[in-house]
Structures are given as C-alpha cells and as structure tokens.
Design a protein around this motif. Structure first.
Motif, PDB file in Angstrom:
ATOM      1  N   GLU A 193       3.939   1.566  -1.117  1.00 25.87           N
ATOM      2  CA  GLU A 193       4.609   1.709  -2.401  1.00 25.87           C
ATOM      3  C   GLU A 193       3.659   2.227  -3.478  1.00 25.87           C
ATOM      4  OE1 GLU A 193       8.197  -1.577  -2.093  1.00 25.87           O
ATOM      5  OE2 GLU A 193       6.274  -2.192  -2.978  1.00 25.87           O
ATOM      6  N   GLN A 194       2.414   1.752  -3.430  1.00 25.44           N
ATOM      7  CA  GLN A 194       1.421   2.231  -4.394  1.00 25.44           C
ATOM      8  C   GLN A 194       1.138   3.713  -4.163  1.00 25.44           C
ATOM      9  OE1 GLN A 194      -2.644   0.831  -3.893  1.00 25.44           O
ATOM     10  NE2 GLN A 194      -2.843   0.571  -6.119  1.00 25.44           N
ATOM     11  N   LYS A 195       1.050   4.083  -2.904  1.00 22.94           N
ATOM     12  CA  LYS A 195       0.765   5.474  -2.554  1.00 22.94           C
ATOM     13  C   LYS A 195       1.915   6.402  -2.940  1.00 22.94           C
ATOM     14  CE  LYS A 195      -0.503   8.327   1.449  1.00 22.94           C
ATOM     15  NZ  LYS A 195      -0.731   8.317   2.930  1.00 22.94           N
TER      16      LYS A 195
ATOM     17  N   TYR B 277       0.839  -1.208   0.000  1.00 18.37           N
ATOM     18  CA  TYR B 277       0.000   0.000   0.000  1.00 18.37           C
ATOM     19  C   TYR B 277       0.874   1.259   0.000  1.00 18.37           C
ATOM     20  CZ  TYR B 277      -2.402   3.838   2.383  1.00 18.37           C
ATOM     21  OH  TYR B 277      -2.869   5.068   2.746  1.00 18.37           O
TER      22      TYR B 277
END
Length: 409
Positions: A318-320, A316
């Motif tokens: 890393e996606q953010k 999460y």
C-alpha cells in the motif's frame, strides 16, 4: 475378514493387498517401514507406506478396535487434537485380534526424542504446558482419557512452540460433560504416569541432569488448574467496562489457542457478568484466516506468524502503490512473491526436514537475528539463503516425514 475404512477412497483401497490374515508380527519385513523416534506401545504396532502416506497398524481386541475407531473418527470431525483414523480389519482367521489403522502424524515427535535433544532442559516446561493444554481441550469436550501419558501423546513443532495430539483412545470415555471429580481423577492418573515415564528415562540415563521427574510430574496439576480457570471462569465487571472487558477476554482466550463459541453477558444494577462458552475444537481462528487468504493449511501458531508477515507485506504494498490493496490481492502476491520463493530455496536433500510453514517461521527468526547483527534489515531472500546453508542442515533427519526417509526393516 471384514474391512472398514473412512472415508471410502483410494487410501483404504491401496492397503487391501496387505496380508491381513497373518499376525502383524509375522508380516514380511519388506512390507514394513521403520519410523524413527516412535513411542512405546503395549500392543504390536507396525508401519506401512502407500501412496506417499504412512499408516500405523495396531493389533488389539475387536471391542477396543471398534471403540477407538468410533472415537477417533468423532474426534477428527470435531477438530479435537488426535491422530486421524483410517479403518479397521475385523473377523480375522483363527480368532486373531482386530487391526486398527491410523494415519501417521507427520513431523511428530515422541517425548523420548524431545528429552534426548540438547535443549531438553528448556523443553520441560513447554512439554508440561502443552500436555496441560491437551487435557483441558479434551475435558472441555467431555472426554475422560483414563490413560493420559507422554507415551500416548505425540508432539509437533508449531512456530517454535509445541502442539500435542492424543494417540491412544482405548481407555477413553465420552460424556456430555465431565464433573470436577472426573477431571481431577484423570489429572491424577496423568501425573502418576508422567512421573513413572520420566523416572524410567532417568533410570536409563536419558533424562538431562538436574531434571527431577517427580517435580516435573507434580507441576502438571497446577498448570492444568491455571489454564482451566482462565478458560472457564465467569468474569464480573462494571457495566461501563463491558465493551473493552469482553474484547479483552476473547482476545486472551484466542491467544491461549482456544476458539470461542457463545458469549453470554448478563447485566444488572450490580454490574455485568460474562460467561464464555469455549469451543472444544482445535484452535482455528488464524488457520482459517490464512487459508482464506492464501490456501495454505498450517498449524495455528504458524498461521499467526505467517499472517503477521502477510499484513506487514500488505502495508508495504500500500505504501508503494500509494493506494489501498485488498486482502485477497495482498494474500495472492505474498504467496507468490514472499512465501513460495523461501520454500523454493530449500535444496532437494533437505526437503522434509521441517514443515514448509515451520521453515518459513524459522527464516523470519533468522532474518531478525541477522538484521540485529548487521544493524539493518537484511531482507527475507538473504535470510532464507543463509538459513538453508547454515541452519537447516543441522535439523535432525528424524523429524522428516517417514514417507521420505524410511528404511526398510
């Protein structure tokens, strides 16, 4: 009188003021505490609290006390699942028996408590599987128990599963390795004792209706045999399969809760033969990984569950961020932003009902349940609030560490 404590430190020193010269049965009740759901012992056993810890004191002959003191100390150093020994008191006045001091296993349960729960029927298979795992671990370490029984075992919750610990080592014999005959004799003794203990529960109307004591006891040897074979057997396969077959075998052992020591792979024209030396220490792959990333010390299944949540949280982040996040950074952030806020929601009057890591595991389970009901992810924060309001209060206070809930005798 002589005292011997390991390791030398404040724990042992804090107990020096106790009346070691008196028989345990005559100690002032004000010095003692009662431990809920304790097991049955053939010796005089008393419990005391000091510096926020609880200790079990057992009166036995000096020979047995020294024998058990040495064995439990070795078990602890090797990581075998047993209670932790603190010390012994010998050369007591009037030829009294020695006193062995062990640390109380916090959040542990006796088999009597497990069978008294409403879910006891569902716990029978789990209990026998857990006892089989304990015996396999000990036998791999060359430990002949000689008195394996439910009374001499304590159980702890580990992410919904059970973990078993040896409590009494009076009859234990240590060998470089055990023969098949020694293992099977130990197993036969265990089956007989388990059957007798369950018959006693049935006679006292404490065994759930429909549970057959003999049938349950007779299920222990095949459970043990299946696990022993899985952990120790040699595997033969084609040479071109070796890479994935080795990885598959190691993963299977890890999933069973066993660490792997040395791996020997012998290849020939006929194929490849795999021998795996299984470590006898308590499972630690996931525990070590979680401790490295967060500093949390928990049990193996708990660590596995917490690591899964940590990895999802890292994804999460890393996606953010749209960029990679290091393991160390993700671990630190997860600890402060996810794990600790859940633990902080526990109200003071419910602290200690379960281990913090077990609470977090149950909150994750509760989150899944609530999300299924709502048709969307309700989030950890909402799940934690719901859990401590609606679920945690129903957890029996008997599981609380005695240093928190003890009553003076």
């Amino acid at each position: 009188m002589r005292y011997l404590f390991r390791p030398p430190g404040t724990e042992g020193a804090s107990l020096l003021g106790l009346p070691w010269h008196q028989p345990l049965e005559e100690w002032d009740p004000e010095l003692l505490i009662t431990v809920p759901q304790r097991g049955i012992s053939r010796h005089v056993v008393r419990f005391v609290a000091s510096q926020g810890r609880v200790f079990a004191l057992k009166e036995i002959s000096e020979h047995l006390a020294r024998h058990e003191y040495a064995l439990l100390g070795a078990f602890e150093e090797e990581g075998l699942p047993s209670v932790s020994v603190l010390g012994i008191c010998v050369d007591r006045p009037q030829g009294q028996d020695a006193i062995l001091v062990t640390r109380y296993l916090e959040y542990s349960m006796s088999y009597r408590y497990l069978f008294s729960r409403p879910s006891a029927r569902q716990s029978v298979d789990q209990l026998m599987d857990t006892l089989a795992v304990l015996l396999v671990r000990l036998h791999l370490a060359g430990v002949f128990w000689g008195d394996c029984s439910l009374s001499n075992t304590l159980f702890r919750l580990d992410a919904g599963a059970l973990a078993a610990y040896l409590v009494d080592a009076e009859t234990v014999e240590r060998h470089p390795s055990l023969s098949r005959g020694q293992r099977h004799y130990d197993l036969d003794l265990a089956r007989e004792r388990v059957g007798a203990e369950l018959l006693d529960l049935q006679f006292g109307e404490l065994l759930p209706h429909g549970v057959d004591p003999i049938e349950v006891a007779d299920s222990l040897p095949p459970r043990y045999a299946s696990l022993w074979d899985e952990v120790t057997h040699e595997e033969v396969f084609q040479a071109d399969e070796q890479r994935y077959r080795v990885a598959e075998r190691l993963q299977r052992l890890n999933d069973l809760g066993f660490d792997v020591g040395e791996v020997e792979l012998v290849t020939s024209d006929e194929g490849a033969r795999l021998r795996v030396q299984t470590r006898v220490s308590s499972p630690g792959q996931h525990r070590r990984e979680l401790f490295r990333l967060t500093g949390l010390e928990v049990q193996e299944n708990q660590a596995r569950r917490l690591l899964n949540d940590l990895r999802a949280y890292r994804a999460y982040l890393e996606q953010k961020a749209g960029a990679p996040v290091s393991e160390a950074a993700a671990g630190a952030s997860w600890l402060t932003e996810v794990y600790q806020p859940v633990i902080d929601t526990i109200p003071p009057d419910l602290v200690g009902r379960l281990e913090p890591a077990e609470v977090f595991h149950e909150v994750l389970e509760h989150r899944w349940f609530l999300s299924e009901q709502a048709g969307r992810d309700v989030g950890t924060t909402a799940a934690a609030r719901s859990y401590v309001r609606n679920v945690l209060p129903s957890t029996p206070a008997e599981l609380t560490t005695p240093s928190v809930i003890v009553n003076r005798s």
